[in-house]
Design a protein around this motif. Structure first.
Motif, PDB file in Angstrom:
ATOM      1  N   ASP A  76       0.863  -1.160   0.000  1.00 28.54           N
ATOM      2  CA  ASP A  76       0.000   0.000   0.000  1.00 28.54           C
ATOM      3  C   ASP A  76       0.906   1.219   0.000  1.00 28.54           C
ATOM      4  O   ASP A  76       1.655   1.425   0.958  1.00 28.54           O
ATOM      5  CB  ASP A  76      -0.900  -0.013   1.237  1.00 28.54           C
ATOM      6  CG  ASP A  76      -1.979   1.040   1.183  1.00 28.54           C
ATOM      7  OD1 ASP A  76      -2.281   1.532   0.081  1.00 28.54           O
ATOM      8  OD2 ASP A  76      -2.533   1.357   2.250  1.00 28.54           O
ATOM      9  N   PHE A  77       0.902   1.993  -1.087  1.00 23.66           N
ATOM     10  CA  PHE A  77       1.778   3.153  -1.138  1.00 23.66           C
ATOM     11  C   PHE A  77       1.180   4.240  -2.003  1.00 23.66           C
ATOM     12  O   PHE A  77       0.210   4.028  -2.721  1.00 23.66           O
ATOM     13  CB  PHE A  77       3.179   2.766  -1.625  1.00 23.66           C
ATOM     14  CG  PHE A  77       3.209   2.103  -2.966  1.00 23.66           C
ATOM     15  CD1 PHE A  77       3.394   2.834  -4.123  1.00 23.66           C
ATOM     16  CD2 PHE A  77       3.065   0.731  -3.079  1.00 23.66           C
ATOM     17  CE1 PHE A  77       3.421   2.218  -5.354  1.00 23.66           C
ATOM     18  CE2 PHE A  77       3.105   0.103  -4.305  1.00 23.66           C
ATOM     19  CZ  PHE A  77       3.281   0.854  -5.441  1.00 23.66           C
ATOM     20  N   LYS A  78       1.786   5.437  -1.908  1.00 24.72           N
ATOM     21  CA  LYS A  78       1.329   6.604  -2.650  1.00 24.72           C
ATOM     22  C   LYS A  78       2.459   7.082  -3.554  1.00 24.72           C
ATOM     23  O   LYS A  78       3.628   7.030  -3.180  1.00 24.72           O
ATOM     24  CB  LYS A  78       0.942   7.723  -1.694  1.00 24.72           C
ATOM     25  CG  LYS A  78      -0.211   7.362  -0.804  1.00 24.72           C
ATOM     26  CD  LYS A  78      -0.479   8.426   0.210  1.00 24.72           C
ATOM     27  CE  LYS A  78      -1.591   7.975   1.144  1.00 24.72           C
ATOM     28  NZ  LYS A  78      -1.787   8.905   2.237  1.00 24.72           N
ATOM     29  N   LEU A  79       2.083   7.559  -4.727  1.00 22.16           N
ATOM     30  CA  LEU A  79       3.051   8.064  -5.694  1.00 22.16           C
ATOM     31  C   LEU A  79       2.537   9.400  -6.210  1.00 22.16           C
ATOM     32  O   LEU A  79       1.429   9.488  -6.736  1.00 22.16           O
ATOM     33  CB  LEU A  79       3.204   7.060  -6.846  1.00 22.16           C
ATOM     34  CG  LEU A  79       4.186   7.396  -7.938  1.00 22.16           C
ATOM     35  CD1 LEU A  79       5.608   7.481  -7.398  1.00 22.16           C
ATOM     36  CD2 LEU A  79       4.115   6.347  -9.031  1.00 22.16           C
ATOM     37  N   GLN A  80       3.344  10.439  -6.039  1.00 24.31           N
ATOM     38  CA  GLN A  80       2.940  11.756  -6.516  1.00 24.31           C
ATOM     39  C   GLN A  80       3.067  11.819  -8.029  1.00 24.31           C
ATOM     40  O   GLN A  80       3.989  11.251  -8.611  1.00 24.31           O
ATOM     41  CB  GLN A  80       3.779  12.841  -5.859  1.00 24.31           C
ATOM     42  CG  GLN A  80       3.496  12.965  -4.374  1.00 24.31           C
ATOM     43  CD  GLN A  80       4.186  14.159  -3.750  1.00 24.31           C
ATOM     44  OE1 GLN A  80       4.776  14.979  -4.435  1.00 24.31           O
ATOM     45  NE2 GLN A  80       4.091  14.258  -2.439  1.00 24.31           N
ATOM     46  N   TYR A  81       2.125  12.518  -8.676  1.00 27.31           N
ATOM     47  CA  TYR A  81       2.119  12.606 -10.133  1.00 27.31           C
ATOM     48  C   TYR A  81       3.403  13.220 -10.674  1.00 27.31           C
ATOM     49  O   TYR A  81       3.895  12.806 -11.717  1.00 27.31           O
ATOM     50  CB  TYR A  81       0.922  13.432 -10.622  1.00 27.31           C
ATOM     51  CG  TYR A  81      -0.408  12.821 -10.302  1.00 27.31           C
ATOM     52  CD1 TYR A  81      -0.696  11.517 -10.647  1.00 27.31           C
ATOM     53  CD2 TYR A  81      -1.382  13.545  -9.647  1.00 27.31           C
ATOM     54  CE1 TYR A  81      -1.927  10.943 -10.360  1.00 27.31           C
ATOM     55  CE2 TYR A  81      -2.621  12.991  -9.362  1.00 27.31           C
ATOM     56  CZ  TYR A  81      -2.881  11.700  -9.716  1.00 27.31           C
ATOM     57  OH  TYR A  81      -4.084  11.149  -9.432  1.00 27.31           O
ATOM     58  N   LYS A  82       3.986  14.175  -9.957  1.00 24.26           N
ATOM     59  CA  LYS A  82       5.201  14.830 -10.446  1.00 24.26           C
ATOM     60  C   LYS A  82       6.381  13.862 -10.521  1.00 24.26           C
ATOM     61  O   LYS A  82       7.344  14.122 -11.225  1.00 24.26           O
ATOM     62  CB  LYS A  82       5.548  16.034  -9.573  1.00 24.26           C
ATOM     63  CG  LYS A  82       5.936  15.667  -8.158  1.00 24.26           C
ATOM     64  CD  LYS A  82       6.278  16.885  -7.341  1.00 24.26           C
ATOM     65  CE  LYS A  82       6.661  16.443  -5.943  1.00 24.26           C
ATOM     66  NZ  LYS A  82       7.963  16.875  -5.571  1.00 24.26           N
ATOM     67  N   ASP A  83       6.295  12.730  -9.823  1.00 21.62           N
ATOM     68  CA  ASP A  83       7.374  11.743  -9.832  1.00 21.62           C
ATOM     69  C   ASP A  83       7.213  10.684 -10.922  1.00 21.62           C
ATOM     70  O   ASP A  83       8.090   9.850 -11.101  1.00 21.62           O
ATOM     71  CB  ASP A  83       7.475  11.051  -8.472  1.00 21.62           C
ATOM     72  CG  ASP A  83       7.849  12.029  -7.366  1.00 21.62           C
ATOM     73  OD1 ASP A  83       8.565  13.007  -7.671  1.00 21.62           O
ATOM     74  OD2 ASP A  83       7.435  11.820  -6.214  1.00 21.62           O
ATOM     75  N   ILE A  84       6.094  10.696 -11.644  1.00 19.74           N
ATOM     76  CA  ILE A  84       5.857   9.721 -12.710  1.00 19.74           C
ATOM     77  C   ILE A  84       6.466  10.242 -13.999  1.00 19.74           C
ATOM     78  O   ILE A  84       6.118  11.323 -14.470  1.00 19.74           O
ATOM     79  CB  ILE A  84       4.353   9.453 -12.898  1.00 19.74           C
ATOM     80  CG1 ILE A  84       3.755   8.878 -11.613  1.00 19.74           C
ATOM     81  CG2 ILE A  84       4.120   8.509 -14.075  1.00 19.74           C
ATOM     82  CD1 ILE A  84       2.248   8.743 -11.633  1.00 19.74           C
ATOM     83  N   LEU A  85       7.397   9.492 -14.577  1.00 19.49           N
ATOM     84  CA  LEU A  85       8.047   9.900 -15.816  1.00 19.49           C
ATOM     85  C   LEU A  85       7.401   9.275 -17.038  1.00 19.49           C
ATOM     86  O   LEU A  85       7.191   9.933 -18.046  1.00 19.49           O
ATOM     87  CB  LEU A  85       9.532   9.544 -15.781  1.00 19.49           C
ATOM     88  CG  LEU A  85      10.336  10.181 -14.644  1.00 19.49           C
ATOM     89  CD1 LEU A  85      11.768   9.693 -14.678  1.00 19.49           C
ATOM     90  CD2 LEU A  85      10.275  11.690 -14.743  1.00 19.49           C
TER      91      LEU A  85
END
Length: 84
Positions: A64-73
């Motif tokens: 279960d984790f969160k990923l910020q959109y700015k970190d998606i390449l």
């Protein structure tokens, strides 16, 4: 320790500071949409994706984790191997 809401516990103060420094305080509770049972290669498994204003939350069986959109390449859609 007191359960009085006027006196926050050290754990809640630390949690609030951590969420604020991660930039997640404004996005909590603002769920945009959910996509269920998405098969991913990395991280491997099936996940439910919860989309918020500034991040996407991946919820799987053991992760279960969160990923910020700015970190998606990049996002890569792979063809599915259809086997009977």
């Amino acid at each position: 320790m007191s359960d009085d809401p006027d006196y926050p516990t050290p754990a809640s103060v630390f949690n609030d500071a951590l969420l604020k420094s991660a930039g997640l305080t404004n996005a909590i509770g603002e769920l945009i949409t959910t996509i269920s049972d998405i098969s991913l290669q990395v991280p491997r498994g099936k996940y439910n994706l919860d989309f918020y204003r500034v991040y996407v939350r991946f919820h799987g069986r053991s992760n279960d984790f969160k990923l910020q959109y700015k970190d998606i390449l990049d996002l890569i859609r792979l063809p599915r191997n259809e086997t009977d």
